[in-house]
Scaffold this active site. Structure first.
Site, PDB file in Angstrom:
ATOM      1  N   ASP A   9     -21.213  27.066 -36.006  1.00 50.91           N
ATOM      2  CA  ASP A   9     -20.529  27.332 -34.741  1.00 50.91           C
ATOM      3  C   ASP A   9     -19.012  27.313 -34.863  1.00 50.91           C
ATOM      4  O   ASP A   9     -18.312  27.677 -33.925  1.00 50.91           O
ATOM      5  CB  ASP A   9     -20.953  26.292 -33.692  1.00 50.91           C
ATOM      6  CG  ASP A   9     -22.381  26.514 -33.254  1.00 50.91           C
ATOM      7  OD1 ASP A   9     -22.791  27.685 -33.214  1.00 50.91           O
ATOM      8  OD2 ASP A   9     -23.082  25.535 -32.962  1.00 50.91           O
TER       9      ASP A   9
ATOM     10  N   HIS B 295     -23.280  18.079 -39.211  1.00 50.11           N
ATOM     11  CA  HIS B 295     -24.618  18.623 -38.987  1.00 50.11           C
ATOM     12  C   HIS B 295     -25.627  17.561 -39.339  1.00 50.11           C
ATOM     13  O   HIS B 295     -25.431  16.804 -40.294  1.00 50.11           O
ATOM     14  CB  HIS B 295     -24.852  19.869 -39.852  1.00 50.11           C
ATOM     15  CG  HIS B 295     -25.989  20.685 -39.368  1.00 50.11           C
ATOM     16  ND1 HIS B 295     -27.299  20.417 -39.721  1.00 50.11           N
ATOM     17  CD2 HIS B 295     -26.035  21.725 -38.514  1.00 50.11           C
ATOM     18  CE1 HIS B 295     -28.078  21.276 -39.117  1.00 50.11           C
ATOM     19  NE2 HIS B 295     -27.355  22.078 -38.374  1.00 50.11           N
TER      20      HIS B 295
HETATM   21  N1  CMC Z   1     -16.183  14.671 -35.222  1.00 52.57           N
HETATM   22  C1  CMC Z   1     -15.886  13.383 -35.522  1.00 52.57           C
HETATM   23  N2  CMC Z   1     -16.773  12.502 -36.002  1.00 52.57           N
HETATM   24  C2  CMC Z   1     -18.022  12.913 -36.201  1.00 52.57           C
HETATM   25  C3  CMC Z   1     -18.430  14.253 -35.921  1.00 52.57           C
HETATM   26  C4  CMC Z   1     -17.441  15.131 -35.419  1.00 52.57           C
HETATM   27  N3  CMC Z   1     -17.767  16.396 -35.129  1.00 52.57           N
HETATM   28  N4  CMC Z   1     -19.738  14.405 -36.207  1.00 52.57           N
HETATM   29  C5  CMC Z   1     -20.161  13.202 -36.662  1.00 52.57           C
HETATM   30  N5  CMC Z   1     -19.137  12.306 -36.659  1.00 52.57           N
HETATM   31  C6  CMC Z   1     -19.183  10.929 -37.136  1.00 52.57           C
HETATM   32  C7  CMC Z   1     -19.879  10.018 -36.137  1.00 52.57           C
HETATM   33  O1  CMC Z   1     -18.961   9.444 -35.225  1.00 52.57           O
HETATM   34  C8  CMC Z   1     -20.500   8.997 -37.052  1.00 52.57           C
HETATM   35  O2  CMC Z   1     -19.476   8.110 -37.479  1.00 52.57           O
HETATM   36  P1  CMC Z   1     -19.831   6.553 -37.778  1.00 52.57           P
HETATM   37  O3  CMC Z   1     -20.786   6.578 -38.920  1.00 52.57           O
HETATM   38  O4  CMC Z   1     -18.516   5.938 -38.098  1.00 52.57           O
HETATM   39  O5  CMC Z   1     -20.436   6.017 -36.503  1.00 52.57           O
HETATM   40  C9  CMC Z   1     -20.915   9.808 -38.297  1.00 52.57           C
HETATM   41  O6  CMC Z   1     -19.993  10.921 -38.310  1.00 52.57           O
HETATM   42  C10 CMC Z   1     -22.344  10.348 -38.252  1.00 52.57           C
HETATM   43  O7  CMC Z   1     -22.514  11.064 -37.018  1.00 52.57           O
HETATM   44  P2  CMC Z   1     -23.866  11.132 -36.181  1.00 52.57           P
HETATM   45  O8  CMC Z   1     -23.550  11.496 -34.782  1.00 52.57           O
HETATM   46  O9  CMC Z   1     -24.664   9.890 -36.424  1.00 52.57           O
HETATM   47  O10 CMC Z   1     -24.611  12.323 -36.929  1.00 52.57           O
HETATM   48  P3  CMC Z   1     -25.804  13.155 -36.353  1.00 52.57           P
HETATM   49  O11 CMC Z   1     -26.519  13.703 -37.511  1.00 52.57           O
HETATM   50  O12 CMC Z   1     -26.592  12.348 -35.366  1.00 52.57           O
HETATM   51  O13 CMC Z   1     -25.089  14.310 -35.497  1.00 52.57           O
HETATM   52  C11 CMC Z   1     -24.064  16.335 -34.874  1.00 52.57           C
HETATM   53  C12 CMC Z   1     -24.912  15.616 -35.931  1.00 52.57           C
HETATM   54  C13 CMC Z   1     -24.091  17.839 -35.182  1.00 52.57           C
HETATM   55  C14 CMC Z   1     -24.679  16.138 -33.483  1.00 52.57           C
HETATM   56  C15 CMC Z   1     -22.626  15.785 -34.921  1.00 52.57           C
HETATM   57  O14 CMC Z   1     -22.069  15.968 -36.191  1.00 52.57           O
HETATM   58  C16 CMC Z   1     -21.723  16.395 -33.844  1.00 52.57           C
HETATM   59  O15 CMC Z   1     -21.693  15.912 -32.715  1.00 52.57           O
HETATM   60  N6  CMC Z   1     -20.957  17.493 -34.205  1.00 52.57           N
HETATM   61  C17 CMC Z   1     -20.158  18.195 -33.232  1.00 52.57           C
HETATM   62  C18 CMC Z   1     -21.046  19.122 -32.411  1.00 52.57           C
HETATM   63  C19 CMC Z   1     -21.449  20.357 -33.194  1.00 52.57           C
HETATM   64  O16 CMC Z   1     -20.629  21.018 -33.836  1.00 52.57           O
HETATM   65  N7  CMC Z   1     -22.739  20.718 -33.081  1.00 52.57           N
HETATM   66  C20 CMC Z   1     -23.275  21.945 -33.672  1.00 52.57           C
HETATM   67  C21 CMC Z   1     -24.290  21.673 -34.736  1.00 52.57           C
HETATM   68  S1  CMC Z   1     -24.616  23.158 -35.702  1.00 52.57           S
HETATM   69  C22 CMC Z   1     -25.392  24.239 -34.628  1.00 52.57           C
HETATM   70  C23 CMC Z   1     -26.808  23.888 -34.399  1.00 52.57           C
HETATM   71  O17 CMC Z   1     -27.630  24.119 -35.310  1.00 52.57           O
HETATM   72  O18 CMC Z   1     -27.089  23.380 -33.309  1.00 52.57           O
END
Ligand code: CMC
Length: 428
Positions: A364, A307
Site C-alpha cells: 500500500d 506487515h
Molecule cells: N509504524 C510504527 N511502528 C510500527 C508499525 C508502523 N507502521 N507497524 C508495526 N509497528 C511496531 C509496533 O508498534 C510494534 O512495536 P513494539 O514491538 O515496540 O510494541 C511492532 O512494530 C510490531 O507491530 P504489531 O502491530 O505487533 O505487528 P502486527 O503484525 O500485529 O501488525 C500491521 C501488522 C500491518 C497491522 C502493522 O505493521 C501496521 O499497523 N502497519 C500500518 C498499517 C498498514 O500499512 N497496513 C497495510 C498492511 S499491507 C496490506 C494488506 O495486505 O492489508
C-alpha cells in the site's frame, strides 16, 4: 516415518500429527487435542494458527516470496493480465486461448447490473464512503440473484454466480465513482476486455468518445494482479468463515469488503496518501514524522509500513515501486508526494526502530501514488484494492466449499465473572 509432535501436559504425553505443506512448511495438527486432553490452544489474532490447507497462494514472509498457484508474482505481473490471473486463481491453471476467450465472453455477458440496483445509488449520500457503498451493493446482489441462496449449487450454478460476481463488480465500482462526481453512469460495452471496460465505465463520458490510454490499461492490470490474492489475511479469512456457514457468495464477499476497509488492512492505501499529504502540508519534515511513529505515547503509525507476515520485504511493494516510477514518467506526472514517500522510506529503512522490528514498505505504500496519478480520488483506493482482491476471495470461497470445510468456529478462554446471582434493580 511420519513426523509426530509430542505435547507433555503434567504427566500426560499427547501425540499430535505433523502436516507438511508442498513448499515444506510444517504444522502441528491440534484438531483432536481437546478431545484427547481437554486443552485448547490460544492464539489471539491468529498469529501462529493455520486455519486451512489451501492450494491457491503460497507466501514466505521471511524470504519475501509470493506465488499464485505456483507462479511467481514477479512473472505474472510482468507477463499476464488480470483476467488471466483471475482464471488461474479460481480454476487452478492458466487458461488455454479458448478457455480465456470463453471466460472473457462470459464476463462481458454479465456486466450489466439489475436496473433497480441504481436506486441504491440514489439513496446513498453523495459523500458516503465508497467502501460502505460497495459492501452494501454486493450484499444486495443476493436479492437480485436469489439462485445464489440455494445450498448445494451445481458446478454450473456456482460458475455462473462467480462470473456474475466478477462481471458486475467492475460495473458497481465504476458507478460508485460516477456517483461521487454526480456524473451519469456509463454502461459496460461487450467489445472491451475486462480492465478496459472498467476504465471506460470509470473515465468515459456520455458527451464524448474517450480513448483509454494503453499505459493506464497496463498499469491497472499490474496493480490488480498484485492485489489478486494473499492467502489467509483478514478479509480472506472473513470470506471463508462467512461462507462456511453456507452463506451465499455475495454475502461472503460483502463481509470480506467490510474487513478490507480498515486502515490496518486494505484501507492503508487511503491512509498512506492522507499521511503523505499531511506531511507535505506540515512542511515535509520526514524526520519529525518518523520520530512520531517511534514514540510509544503517540498513536501515529507510519502507514504503508510493516506487515503481519512479511519480515524481510513485501515482493509486491518492490514491483509497485518500479511501476510507480515508470507510470509517473510515462504520464508526465511530477508528484511531490512521491518524493516525500521516497524520503520516508530511505530514512525508515536505516532507522534501528524499523530495522529491529523488520518493518518494510508494504504493497500500500506506493499503490496510492499510482492511483492518484491515474486520477482516482483518495477514498476510491480501497475499492480498487477490493476489485483486485475479488478473484482471490472467490477462489478461496470456492476452495472452502469444494473441500467441504466445517463451519468456522474458534474457541475461547473465558476470563469473566463466575456464578453471580441476579440482584433486583431497586437493590443495585
Ligand atoms: N509504524 C510504527 N511502528 C510500527 C508499525 C508502523 N507502521 N507497524 C508495526 N509497528 C511496531 C509496533 O508498534 C510494534 O512495536 P513494539 O514491538 O515496540 O510494541 C511492532 O512494530 C510490531 O507491530 P504489531 O502491530 O505487533 O505487528 P502486527 O503484525 O500485529 O501488525 C500491521 C501488522 C500491518 C497491522 C502493522 O505493521 C501496521 O499497523 N502497519 C500500518 C498499517 C498498514 O500499512 N497496513 C497495510 C498492511 S499491507 C496490506 C494488506 O495486505 O492489508
Amino acid at each position: 516415518m511420519a513426523e509426530i509432535a509430542q505435547l507433555i501436559i503434567s504427566e500426560n504425553t499427547h501425540e499430535l500429527p505433523v502436516i507438511t505443506g508442498s513448499e515444506g512448511e510444517k504444522a502441528i495438527d491440534i484438531s483432536k487435542l481437546r478431545d484427547q486432553s481437554g486443552y485448547v490452544t490460544l492464539d489471539i489474532g491468529y498469529k501462529n494458527t493455520g486455519a486451512t490447507k489451501s492450494a491457491i497462494t503460497f507466501l514466505d514472509g521471511e524470504k519475501g516470496i509470493l506465488k499464485y498457484r505456483g507462479y511467481s508474482i514477479e512473472e505474472l505481473a510482468e507477463k499476464s493480465t488480470f483476467i488471466e490471473v483471475a482464471y488461474l486463481l479460481i480454476y487452478g491453471s492458466l487458461p488455454t486461448a479458448d478457455q480465456l476467450n470463453d471466460f472473457q465472453y462470459q464476463l462481458s455477458r454479465h456486466t450489466l447490473v439489475h436496473e433497480d440496483m441504481k436506486k441504491f445509488f440514489d439513496g446513498f449520500p453523495q459523500r458516503s464512503h465508497p467502501m460502505g457503498q460497495l459492501s452494501s451493493l454486493v450484499c444486495a446482489m443476493s436479492a437480485f440473484y436469489p439462485e445464489s441462496l440455494k445450498s448445494n449449487q451445481t458446478t454450473e450454478e456456482v460458475n455462473l454466480s462467480i462470473v456474475k460476481m466478477l462481471a458486475k463488480m467492475s460495473t458497481l465500482v465504476s458507478w460508485i465513482y460516477k456517483k461521487s462526481l454526480g456524473h451519469p453512469y456509463i454502461y459496460p460495452q461487450n467489445k472491451f476486455d475486462y480492465v478496459t471496460n472498467y476504465l471506460h465505465m470509470t473515465f468515459g463520458q456520455r458527451t464524448e468518445q474517450v480513448e483509454i490510454d494503453p499505459v493506464i490499461v497496463s498499469a491497472m492490470n499490474k496493480l490488480l494482479i498484485l492485489h489478486a490474492d494473499h492467502e489467509q489475511n483478514c478479509s480472506t479469512s472473513t470470506v471463508r468463515i462467512v461462507g462456511s456457514s453456507d452463506s451465499n457468495i455475495y454475502a461472503s464477499i460483502s463481509a470480506g469488503i467490510s474487513a478490507l476497509w480498515g486502515p490496518l488492512h486494505g484501507g492503508a492505501n487511503q491512509a498512506v496518501i492522507e499521511m503523505l499529504e499531511k506531511i507535505q502540508e506540515d512542511g515535509g519534515d520526514t524526520d519529525k514524522w518518523i520520530a512520531k511513529a517511534k514514540d510509544k505515547n503517540d498513536p501515529f503509525r507510519l502507514m504503508g509500513f510493516g506487515h503481519r507476515v512479511y519480515k524481510n520485504f513485501d515482493p509486491r511493494a518492490k514491483i509497485i515501486k518500479k511501476a510507480c516510477d515508470e507510470i509517473l514518467e510515462k504520464l508526465g506526472v511530477n508528484d511531490e508526494v512521491l518524493e516525500i514517500a521516497k524520503k520516508l522510506e530511505e530514512v525508515a529503512l536505516k532507522d534501528p526502530y524499523f530495522v529491529e522490528r523488520k518493518l518494510y514498505p508494504n504493497v500500500d505504500f506506493y499503490s496510492g501514488i499510482i492511483y492518484r496519478a491515474l486520477g482516482f480520488p483518495t477514498d476510491m483506493f480501497t475499492v480498487l484494492f477490493a476489485l483486485g482482491r475479488l478473484p482471490g476471495w472467490i477462489a478461496q470461497w470456492k476452495e472452502m466449499k469444494e473441500n467441504k470445510e466445517p463451519i468456522g468456529r474458534p474457541r475461547q478462554i473465558y476470563v469473566g465473572e463466575t456464578d453471580r446471582s441476579y440482584v433486583e434493580l431497586n437493590q443495585r
